[in-house]
Design an enzyme around this catalytic site. Structure first.
Site, mmCIF file in Angstrom:
data_model
loop_
_atom_site.group_PDB
_atom_site.id
_atom_site.type_symbol
_atom_site.label_atom_id
_atom_site.label_comp_id
_atom_site.label_asym_id
_atom_site.label_seq_id
_atom_site.Cartn_x
_atom_site.Cartn_y
_atom_site.Cartn_z
ATOM 1 N N TYR A 81 0.880 -1.173 0.000
ATOM 2 C CA TYR A 81 0.000 0.000 0.000
ATOM 3 C C TYR A 81 0.912 1.215 0.000
ATOM 4 C CZ TYR A 81 -3.194 3.594 1.690
ATOM 5 O OH TYR A 81 -3.927 4.747 1.819
ATOM 6 N N GLU A 136 -2.968 7.356 -4.369
ATOM 7 C CA GLU A 136 -2.876 6.073 -3.671
ATOM 8 C C GLU A 136 -2.674 4.946 -4.673
ATOM 9 O OE1 GLU A 136 -5.949 4.874 -0.475
ATOM 10 O OE2 GLU A 136 -6.280 3.465 -2.108
#
Ligand code: GDP
Ligand code: MN
Length: 372
Positions: free
Chosen positions: A96, A184
């Protein structure tokens, strides 16, 4: 403004962040050509703005043409939006990686975690120490050592850390150049040979800077229904519900209170729109949208201080004269110039109230609800 995944990935590619090959399709007839280009196995990904698509069955790995066609048809049908056909990636690990704005320090905040993927929210809740954070002073920009620091803190080896830092520095450049509030990558897939590829992408742009980024504009795909899209084109915040009362309110705080009062008195809201701020000149457009949605009655509640009550009332009066609504309207228009406002409303046969709670009770009663 949120970008769709395919737009985020276009930006990634422009900035040198590796992404899988992909083709965007709008209908099932375009699938075969896309499969020829991308090959099998591939991943079918709904281009909707909400997260958690994987868990909702809107991201599907398919291995055969038959499977692809059945799944593509299903996803296109449930979303009504575009579909990204993307080459499948064989990966070892999911990272992530995100950059957002830290409102407290006013700096950019990098967040990274080696347990990325669809469970990242759960990790954040149960093992927050697994998420590495690094603040970046935007007047200096991201230093290469900061990017390395993030990667080594994750426990990556030298080669992976070098690859990860390169991607993070590019992501930071993208974040700044596009005036983003959030970028992201989840997952940034780590392959067996240590290379990395962005398998998903999220980019939220700061609306106040959109004028600098004319390549992006809102489209029908950004919204759940035609009315919300129509309203947004006029800069009117609009939310569709499924109750009885059409709510026209000036001010988000007042809207919350009025909505709660309606629920408290046993009523339900059919739709809500905001005609405060700059929108009080758009009363006619707002009322037309209300009427098109056929509520049982309309409740207009405002409290104007800078935006004057009499100006809002004039807008309502013009709208009533023009549109001749055939459903009851309850109006409580308070604030600066409210005496004039009430007089204006009376001139078209409305019976203005001066207590918001009374107005809510009345609207609930007219809509046929009301348990209290
Ligand atoms: P999200 O659920 O909306 O975040 O959609 P993602 O694009 O992140 O996909 C969800 C999950 O699908 C990923 O976290 C992966 O674990 C899984 N997945 C498995 N194989 C692939 C692949 O080849 N490509 C992509 N994009 N995802 C894959
Ligand atoms: Mn994802």
């Amino acid at each position: 403004m949120k970008l769709f995944e395919y737009q985020a990935k276009e930006l990634f590619a422009e900035h040198g962040i590796p992404v899988p090959d992909s083709t965007l399709i709008s209908c099932i007839s375009e699938l075969n050509k896309a499969l020829e280009e991308i090959g099998l196995p591939c991943v079918l990904k709904a281009q909707v703005l909400q997260g958690g698509r994987g868990k909702a069955g809107l991201v599907k790995l398919v291995r055969t043409k038959e499977e692809a066609s059945a799944e593509a048809e299903r996803i296109l049908k449930v979303t009504g939006k575009k579909l990204l056909v993307e080459g499948a990636v064989r990966f070892e690990k999911e990272m992530y990686l995100a950059i957002t704005v830290d409102p407290v320090s006013g700096s950019a905040l990098v967040m990274a975690c080696l347990e990325g993927g669809v469970e990242i929210e759960e990790i954040a809740r149960t093992k927050p120490e697994k998420i590495i954070k690094e603040k970046v002073d935007t007047s200096w920009g991201m230093m290469p050592f900061q990017a390395s620091n993030v990667m080594y803190s994750l426990g990556l080896d030298k080669n992976q850390a070098a690859e990860g830092s390169k991607i993070l520095l590019k992501l930071y450049e993208l974040f700044v150049k596009n005036d983003a509030e959030l970028v992201e990558i989840n997952p940034l897939m780590i392959l067996k040979d240590g290379t990395m590829i962005a398998a998903d992408g999220k980019v939220n742009l700061d609306d106040n800077a959109l004028f600098k980024h004319s390549r992006y504009s809102i489209t029908r795909d950004h919204f759940k229904n035609d009315l919300e899209y129509e309203a947004a084109q006029d800069g009117i915040p609009y939310i569709q519900f499924d109750g009885d009362i059409g709510l026209m309110v000036a001010g988000a705080g007042l809207a919350n209170v009025v909505y709660d009062l309606i629920s408290y008195y046993g009523g339900t809201v059919k739709n809500y729109l905001e005609f405060g701020g700059p929108n009080y000149h758009k009363a006619q457009k707002c009322m037309k949208m209300m009427l098109d949605n056929k509520p049982k009655c309309i409740l207009i509640a405002t409290f104007g201080t800078i935006a004057r009550a009499d100006v809002m009332a004039q807008g309502i009066v013009d709208a009533v004269r023009e549109l001749k609504p055939d459903i009851p309207i309850v109006a409580v228009i308070r604030g600066t110039g409210e005496e004039e406002a009430q007089e204006l409303l009376r001139s078209v046969g409305l019976n203005p109230l001066d207590d918001t709670e009374e107005a809510v009770k009345k609207a609930v009663e007219l809509a046929g609800g009301g348990s209290r």
